[in-house]
Design an enzyme around this catalytic site. Structure first.
Site, PDB file in Angstrom:
ATOM      1  N   GLY A 144      56.809 104.931 -66.816  1.00 53.02           N
ATOM      2  CA  GLY A 144      56.473 105.976 -65.860  1.00 53.02           C
ATOM      3  C   GLY A 144      54.985 106.049 -65.594  1.00 53.02           C
ATOM      4  N   ASP A 150      53.598 123.264 -63.087  1.00 53.88           N
ATOM      5  CA  ASP A 150      53.919 122.009 -62.406  1.00 53.88           C
ATOM      6  C   ASP A 150      55.412 121.721 -62.537  1.00 53.88           C
ATOM      7  OD1 ASP A 150      53.466 119.793 -60.864  1.00 53.88           O
ATOM      8  OD2 ASP A 150      52.765 118.535 -62.513  1.00 53.88           O
ATOM      9  N   GLY A 164      51.876 108.791 -63.610  1.00 55.38           N
ATOM     10  CA  GLY A 164      51.606 110.103 -63.018  1.00 55.38           C
ATOM     11  C   GLY A 164      50.124 110.321 -62.898  1.00 55.38           C
ATOM     12  N   GLY A 165      49.743 111.540 -62.435  1.00 57.47           N
ATOM     13  CA  GLY A 165      48.330 111.844 -62.273  1.00 57.47           C
ATOM     14  C   GLY A 165      47.579 111.822 -63.592  1.00 57.47           C
ATOM     15  N   PHE A 166      48.288 112.119 -64.704  1.00 54.49           N
ATOM     16  CA  PHE A 166      47.661 112.119 -66.023  1.00 54.49           C
ATOM     17  C   PHE A 166      47.391 110.695 -66.489  1.00 54.49           C
ATOM     18  CE2 PHE A 166      46.913 114.313 -70.054  1.00 54.49           C
ATOM     19  CZ  PHE A 166      47.023 113.273 -70.977  1.00 54.49           C
ATOM     20  N   GLY A 167      48.286 109.760 -66.223  1.00 54.82           N
ATOM     21  CA  GLY A 167      48.137 108.390 -66.692  1.00 54.82           C
ATOM     22  C   GLY A 167      49.474 107.678 -66.704  1.00 54.82           C
TER      23      GLY A 167
END
Length: 924
Positions: free
Chosen positions: A623, A739, A625-628
């Protein structure tokens, strides 16, 4: 629980009431036989006389066996009656005076020129002084459903002839803190009765009259009747049902059905009709009812009906929407239709049901002597509404109609009700000291009606933060009731006649900052716990010097704080509060270091090399996402885990990393992703948590065909478990997720649900309202948040409502194929057209219960309302989702028993235009 007990009592009462009706009819026939048929025949007359005596005895025993209205939980108040008045009216209901329910207002009798149709309306209570005056209905079961009725008869009680058709007498009527309606009195001789079905938000209900400068408010009677929880399915904690009208079709004379014929004491007035157009059908046959009846119209209503004399069609009474209210929520309607004739041969009765010339049901066939009805599942909006029953060409008999109810949904502002513990505490204070003030209704809400001397914050729900009872004539000891006000920071009991010791519990009130006890007759010393707080600057105590003297004062003296001038005291309070605020800012500046230390002490810490081994050098990506990036891996014990590695390019990396690790280390719930550990090795940041093999809900909703898509029941289970996790965050942890989206709802091997990604989560106690950076994901963001940057748990509710719409439609939040239309707008457009089938994911292939889907979609609409105050809480969402699942499970258990099939054949019934059909055996 009281409510369960009253339900069984009501069921027994219905049974006894039917038996009573039977014996009443037998006695009536015996009387006619004795007086008219037998005449001078002595022996038969003696036999009949003995039968009369025996039946009378049986009937008397039945009447004696019926429960009292008090046992049924009835509250019946004759407003304005002399103090201590009690009496039973013609229905057998016990009425009492109102002096124990309210302590403001003045008692009056109506002018002798006016006649009262009921005992209660001959007196009234008027409120010429205060703006808001409230009755407090005690001993209410929180969460139980009730019918509340308020009655008004002006009768020129004040001799001022205030009521004219051109200048009506008007005032507002509230239930708790929510506007019920504006009372509009245009005829001095008419009795106005208003009813509402509501769910109790507390162990008491307030009914308030508010002066709007259009005449003096008054009330003649106030009544409360417990209802079964299954009745009126669109009465929720945040939505009540206000009755527009209720009609009994078919009686041949003017009468109103109520208790005991209706065990809930609803009013069913006679519908006056033109007997050249309509004729009455009446039966003495028993009507069958089953436990799943959602409205339980009384048998005496269902035993009569109207049918056209010569026309093939029947039209209901029309009703209008308020012309001056653009935000009117619409109406719900219930039409009761029971076949009262035992049809023979080729006789048949079938008809279509139209609302304003739009067909809502096809080929309706009322069952014989079985309680049945159709009702709206969504409010309808027309300036004028009328139902028309149209006979089918193959039907030999015209339509029939037994009764009708129409009501509108009322938004209940339950989040604006003062915290229940504070309400109980302040009411106990009022009772303990017999405080004579206009302290009635909610203490904090609405803010313009908050109690004199009571200060509240602006939270939802509001809490009492200050209490000024100086110069209030208080006497006796300091009551423990003050300790129930757990949010109070300022308590002023100065200049009263309080005596006794200063109690220790005052020092246990954790938020108390200022305590003024000066000007009383207190003795003994100030408790050590209070002195300790005073000496450390946590509490400012104002007392008289003599109060602090010990018995052996020559050994040592305590620190004495002598009351100073009012100006000096105010300055001290302000300075103290500023110091506390400054101290809080210093603590917050130290927050990040303390947060990291807490992380180190509570969860396992990995280094970067260990993560490389665990993930096989970060080779298997699962996966992004914006986090990593998220990688798959195995621990030494072969447990599968997911490793989320923070992107070095992310400017928010360290902040979000700390937030997520801290959040996951503090919360523990079966439906939240479990934290395994974390890595903070130089610039390498990572979170290690349990692995969910089936991926996210977002991925499953985008399945290419029916075989890969989740069925309706599975989707219900998933969102219910996700809602339970969010409810835990909101109510158990005081935390906003920030979120919420379908890609953050992960699924285990057996589709167990876990909510993930708490990187943006914030505690309520943080200053969330000051955040000016937009949090969340496009498509899920609360529109009110985008405009005001005000963030609270209702922002999560909105995002979850978007997920609900994804679940039922299978669509993305923003539909690019439809010119970037938002899913909320699309669903509401389709619902406005009355089409539920167009909303539902086609991959279900019709395998769902329509009632379950309707309730689900309505919940999604409530969650995505524009104003946060109008949305339910996550606790409410959990309750409604459980009901949706119960309806679906009930449907899947199988078809009804054969004896019910012939009367509940619904195969030909359409469910278009937001109307549902219900026969008694069905779930809705």
């Amino acid at each position: 629980m009281f409510h369960e007990n009253h339900t069984s009592s009501l069921s027994r009462h219905v049974y006894l009431s039917k038996r009573s009706d039977i014996y009443r009819k037998i006695l009536s026939n015996l009387f006619l036989l004795y007086n008219q048929k037998l005449k001078n025949r002595v022996l038969p007359k003696m036999i009949v006389l003995w039968c009369f005596v025996v039946i009378s005895a049986i009937w008397a025993a039945i009447i004696e066996g019926q429960p009292t209205t008090q046992a049924l939980g009835f509250i019946s108040i004759d407003c304005g009656a002399p103090s201590g008045t009690t009496y039973k009216d013609s229905t057998g209901i016990l009425y009492v005076s109102d002096d124990s329910y309210i302590d403001t207002g003045e008692n009056y009798k109506i002018d002798q020129k006016y006649t009262s149709p009921s005992n209660q309306a001959s007196t009234l209570r008027s409120f010429p002084n205060e703006t808001r005056n409230c009755y407090t209905l005690w001993n209410i079961t929180k969460g139980a459903k009730y019918l509340v009725r308020a009655t008004f008869l002006y009768g020129n009680y004040d001799g001022k002839q205030m009521v004219q058709s051109s200048t009506p007498l008007q005032f507002d009527l509230y239930i708790d803190v929510s506007l019920w309606r504006t009372v509009n009195i245009t005829d001095a001789s008419s009795e106005y009765a208003y009813e509402v079905v509501t769910v109790a938000s507390n162990n008491l209900i307030w009914v308030c009259l508010v002066d709007i400068k259009a005449g003096t408010p008054f009330i003649s009677a106030l009544e409360l009747r417990p209802l079964r929880d299954s009745l009126y399915p669109y009465a929720f904690p945040n939505q009540s049902n206000a009755i527009l009208f209720r009609l009994n079709y078919g009686p041949t004379e003017n009468s109103t059905i109520r208790f005991p014929d209706d065990p809930y004491d609803r009013l069913w007035p006679w519908y006056q009709y033109d007997n050249t157009i309509l004729r009455s059908l009446i039966t003495t046959m028993n009507i069958t009812r089953h436990d799943s009846d959602n409205f339980e119209a009384p048998y005496s209503v269902l035993q009569s009906a109207l049918t056209p004399v010569s026309s093939p069609n029947l039209t209901s009474v029309p009703y209008d929407a308020p012309s001056n209210n653009p935000n009117f929520p619409g109406y719900y309607a219930v039409l009761y239709m029971v076949e009262l004739q035992e049809l023979s041969g080729n006789q048949s009765r079938q008809y279509d049901v139209y609302r304003n010339n739009v067909k809502t049901f096809s080929a309706y066939k009322p069952p014989y002597c079985l309680s049945s009805y159709i009702y709206s599942t969504m409010p309808h909006y027309y300036s004028r509404t009328v139902y028309k029953l149209v006979q089918l060409s193959n039907s030999t008999l015209p339509p029939t109609l037994n009764g009708m109810e129409v009501y509108w949904p009322m938004n209940m502002k339950i989040n604006q009700l003062t915290t229940a513990s504070d309400v109980r505490g302040i009411i106990d204070v009022k009772i303990d000291y017999q405080i004579v003030r206009n302290w009635n209704g909610d203490p904090c809400s609405p803010t313009n009606f908050s109690w004199h001397g009571v200060g509240c914050n602006t939270d939802e729900p509001p809490q009492i933060t200050s209490l000024n009872l100086s110069y209030s004539g208080l006497s006796g000891i300091i009551s423990y009731s003050f300790a129930k006000l757990q949010s109070i920071t300022y308590l002023d009991l100065s200049h009263n006649n309080l005596s006794g010791d200063i109690p220790d519990f005052l020092g246990e009130m954790s938020k108390l900052q200022v305590l003024n006890l000066s000007g009383n007759h207190l003795n003994g010393h100030v408790p050590d716990i209070l002195m300790k707080k005073n000496n450390t600057g946590l509490l400012l105590i104002l007392v008289d010097s003599c109060t602090t003297c010990e018995a052996n004062s020559n050994k040592r003296s305590l620190v004495i704080i002598v009351i100073a001038a009012v100006v000096v005291a105010v300055v001290a309070v302000v300075v103290g509060l500023l110091l506390l605020q400054k101290l809080g800012r210093r603590r917050r500046r130290r927050g990040s270091g303390e947060q990291e230390m807490q992380i180190h002490s509570e969860v396992k810490k990995f280094n970067h090399e260990e993560l490389k081994d665990i993930t096989n050098n970060f080779s298997h990506t699962i996966g992004r996402g914006g986090f990593g990036t998220v990688y798959h891996g195995y621990l030494e014990n072969h447990t599968e885990i997911a490793v989320k590695v923070c992107s070095l390019e992310s400017s928010q990396a360290n902040k979000q990393f700390l937030a997520e690790v801290r959040s996951l280390s503090l919360v523990h719930h079966k439906n939240l992703v479990k934290l395994v550990g974390y890595c903070k090795d130089g610039a390498n940041l990572a979170v290690v948590y349990e692995y969910l093999p089936r991926g996210s809900l977002f991925e499953h909703l985008r399945g290419k065909d029916s075989s890969s898509a989740l069925n309706w029941r599975m989707r219900l289970n998933i969102v219910l478990e996700a809602a339970q996790a969010l409810d835990y965050l909101h109510t158990g942890c005081g935390m906003v997720h920030r979120d919420v989206k379908s890609s953050n709802i992960l699924l285990g091997q057996n589709y167990e649900t876990k909510v993930s990604d708490l990187g943006l989560a914030r505690m309520f106690s943080a200053d969330v309202n000051s955040i000016i950076t937009l949090s969340g994901t496009p498509g899920y963001i609360d529109p009110e948040y985008q405009l005001t940057f005000t963030l609270n748990e209702k922002s999560d509710v909105y995002s979850f409502g978007v997920i609900l719409m994804e679940v039922v439609t299978g669509e993305r939040p923003i539909l690019t194929a439809r010119e970037n239309i938002h899913i909320v707008k699309l669903v509401k457009q389709k619902l406005a057209q009355g089409s539920i089938e167009d909303v539902v994911d086609s991959r279900f292939e019709g395998e769902y219960d329509i009632n379950s889907v309707w309730k689900f979609v309505e919940l999604a609409v409530m969650c995505t309302r524009d104003e946060a105050a109008d949305r339910p809480t996550m606790a409410d969402v959990v309750v409604h989702l459980k009901e949706c699942l119960q309806i679906e499970e009930h449907c899947q258990k199988g078809k009804p028993e054969p004896s019910e099939k012939s009367d509940t054949n619904t195969s030909s019934i359409s469910t278009a235009h937001s109307v549902s059909v219900s026969f008694a055996p069905d779930s809705r």
